[in-house]
Design a protein around this motif. Sequence first.
Motif, mmCIF file in Angstrom:
data_model
loop_
_atom_site.group_PDB
_atom_site.id
_atom_site.type_symbol
_atom_site.label_atom_id
_atom_site.label_comp_id
_atom_site.label_asym_id
_atom_site.label_seq_id
_atom_site.Cartn_x
_atom_site.Cartn_y
_atom_site.Cartn_z
ATOM 1 N N VAL A 261 0.863 -1.183 0.000
ATOM 2 C CA VAL A 261 0.000 0.000 0.000
ATOM 3 C C VAL A 261 0.898 1.231 0.000
ATOM 4 O O VAL A 261 1.705 1.420 0.914
ATOM 5 C CB VAL A 261 -0.914 0.029 1.241
ATOM 6 N N SER A 262 0.757 2.055 -1.001
ATOM 7 C CA SER A 262 1.570 3.257 -1.082
ATOM 8 C C SER A 262 1.180 4.243 0.009
ATOM 9 O O SER A 262 -0.002 4.503 0.239
ATOM 10 C CB SER A 262 1.384 3.920 -2.461
ATOM 11 N N LYS A 263 2.179 4.778 0.705
ATOM 12 C CA LYS A 263 1.905 5.770 1.754
ATOM 13 C C LYS A 263 1.216 6.998 1.172
ATOM 14 O O LYS A 263 0.399 7.650 1.841
ATOM 15 C CB LYS A 263 3.215 6.184 2.431
ATOM 16 N N MET A 266 -2.952 6.633 0.869
ATOM 17 C CA MET A 266 -3.874 6.715 2.001
ATOM 18 C C MET A 266 -4.316 8.151 2.279
ATOM 19 O O MET A 266 -3.484 9.066 2.347
ATOM 20 C CB MET A 266 -3.232 6.126 3.255
ATOM 21 N N ASP A 267 -5.600 8.342 2.412
ATOM 22 C CA ASP A 267 -6.168 9.639 2.774
ATOM 23 C C ASP A 267 -6.142 9.749 4.296
ATOM 24 O O ASP A 267 -7.022 9.245 4.992
ATOM 25 C CB ASP A 267 -7.605 9.731 2.252
ATOM 26 N N ILE A 268 -5.115 10.424 4.830
ATOM 27 C CA ILE A 268 -4.916 10.459 6.277
ATOM 28 C C ILE A 268 -5.967 11.323 6.985
ATOM 29 O O ILE A 268 -6.132 11.237 8.197
ATOM 30 C CB ILE A 268 -3.501 10.960 6.645
ATOM 31 N N ASN A 269 -6.676 12.136 6.233
ATOM 32 C CA ASN A 269 -7.751 12.925 6.837
ATOM 33 C C ASN A 269 -8.993 12.076 7.067
ATOM 34 O O ASN A 269 -9.644 12.171 8.103
ATOM 35 C CB ASN A 269 -8.087 14.125 5.955
ATOM 36 N N GLN A 270 -9.298 11.212 6.098
ATOM 37 C CA GLN A 270 -10.481 10.367 6.213
ATOM 38 C C GLN A 270 -10.217 9.108 7.036
ATOM 39 O O GLN A 270 -11.075 8.640 7.778
ATOM 40 C CB GLN A 270 -10.978 9.969 4.818
ATOM 41 N N VAL A 276 0.204 2.607 9.292
ATOM 42 C CA VAL A 276 1.096 2.082 8.251
ATOM 43 C C VAL A 276 0.712 0.632 7.975
ATOM 44 O O VAL A 276 -0.045 0.018 8.726
ATOM 45 C CB VAL A 276 2.576 2.148 8.692
ATOM 46 N N GLN A 277 1.250 0.098 6.909
ATOM 47 C CA GLN A 277 0.941 -1.282 6.572
ATOM 48 C C GLN A 277 1.545 -2.237 7.609
ATOM 49 O O GLN A 277 2.652 -2.008 8.121
ATOM 50 C CB GLN A 277 1.484 -1.620 5.186
ATOM 51 N N ASN A 299 -7.809 -4.199 -1.724
ATOM 52 C CA ASN A 299 -8.728 -3.366 -2.494
ATOM 53 C C ASN A 299 -8.496 -1.922 -2.077
ATOM 54 O O ASN A 299 -8.800 -1.533 -0.947
ATOM 55 C CB ASN A 299 -10.185 -3.769 -2.221
ATOM 56 N N LEU A 300 -7.926 -1.129 -2.990
ATOM 57 C CA LEU A 300 -7.716 0.295 -2.732
ATOM 58 C C LEU A 300 -8.941 1.052 -3.219
ATOM 59 O O LEU A 300 -9.311 0.972 -4.387
ATOM 60 C CB LEU A 300 -6.460 0.788 -3.457
ATOM 61 N N GLU A 301 -9.578 1.765 -2.284
ATOM 62 C CA GLU A 301 -10.831 2.424 -2.627
ATOM 63 C C GLU A 301 -11.015 3.698 -1.812
ATOM 64 O O GLU A 301 -10.847 3.692 -0.585
ATOM 65 C CB GLU A 301 -12.004 1.472 -2.368
ATOM 66 N N LYS A 302 -11.295 4.802 -2.508
ATOM 67 C CA LYS A 302 -11.633 6.078 -1.870
ATOM 68 C C LYS A 302 -10.591 6.516 -0.843
ATOM 69 O O LYS A 302 -10.928 7.018 0.236
ATOM 70 C CB LYS A 302 -13.016 5.990 -1.221
ATOM 71 N N GLY A 303 -9.339 6.293 -1.162
ATOM 72 C CA GLY A 303 -8.266 6.729 -0.283
ATOM 73 C C GLY A 303 -7.980 5.816 0.885
ATOM 74 O O GLY A 303 -7.208 6.167 1.777
ATOM 75 N N GLY A 304 -8.575 4.627 0.899
ATOM 76 C CA GLY A 304 -8.368 3.679 1.982
ATOM 77 C C GLY A 304 -7.921 2.321 1.481
ATOM 78 O O GLY A 304 -8.093 1.987 0.302
#
Length: 324
Positions: A261-263, A266-270, A276-277, A299-304
Amino acid sequence: MRKPRITVIGGGTGIPVILKSLRDKQVDITAIVTVADDGGSSGEIRQALQVTPPGDLRNVLLALSDMPKLYEQIFQYRFADSDGALAGHPLGNLLIAGISEMQGSTYNAMQLLTKFFHTTGKIYPSSDNALTLHAVFTDGFEVVGESKIAKHKGMIDHVYVTNSYNEEEPTASRKVVESIMESDMIVLGPGSLFTSILPNLVISEISQALRETKAQVTYVCNIMTQRGETEFFSDADHVKVLNEHLGQKFIDTVLVNIEPVSKEYMDINQFDEYLVQVKHDFLGLQDQAKRVISSNFLNLEKGGAFHDGDLVVDELLKIIEVRT
């Protein structure tokens, strides 16, 4: 031939992902859902009515139901912040709480609602009483209440539950132990280790059943570490905590996602609670479980970063096919 029996145990937003993908398969599904949530709408309703918190049950009910999209939108409708006492409450939470009161128990309410919403499987609260989650940290400090645990800095040593509104020993809801003993596979998670999975497992009747069942016990390891719960945890650390709480190595198979998972993704606000992974410790895993299956379950979805339910379920069904 009878369908394989799969029982999924957990809470939060994790197990609905698995249940949605299981729903269309030729399996007999049971969901056992935590009743220790004391935050948000669920917390307010349990406090006002002294019923089991409805939020996790609502999410599982939706995951296993074939209700039309419009009905789902109605069930999930959340009252506006300006709506006074109803502000922030999903309509589904109020419905579950009301029927629980009408039927005399959450167990009875869920049996009625599963018929009403044409669910594919069975849904049982882990206990018919609201439970309070206690977390004891390695420094000896104890936090009472699921919603407060992540706020205390430190490492959790262990958790346990008590009945919220009486002094009796917490007990499993009807059919829960029977389901565990008669299953071909038990699936733990995915979900918050200390606040979604373990609140079910530390009920003594459930822990005893998991130690004794002949079912294949499979743990779907989390993809990301979680603030206030599993900071700095490896995948082996997750399994070790489960085994320690039950007093023996009861996990047969662990599913581990190895897709990175790329750092930057990730949407750190949401998703600020996910850090971290989860680090991989395959030697440690081999010591804690009989088998480790590492693959791409991402599954990467909506910043998560979430589990891909279809990929996880495909692997679960392969395990069952080999076993049966």
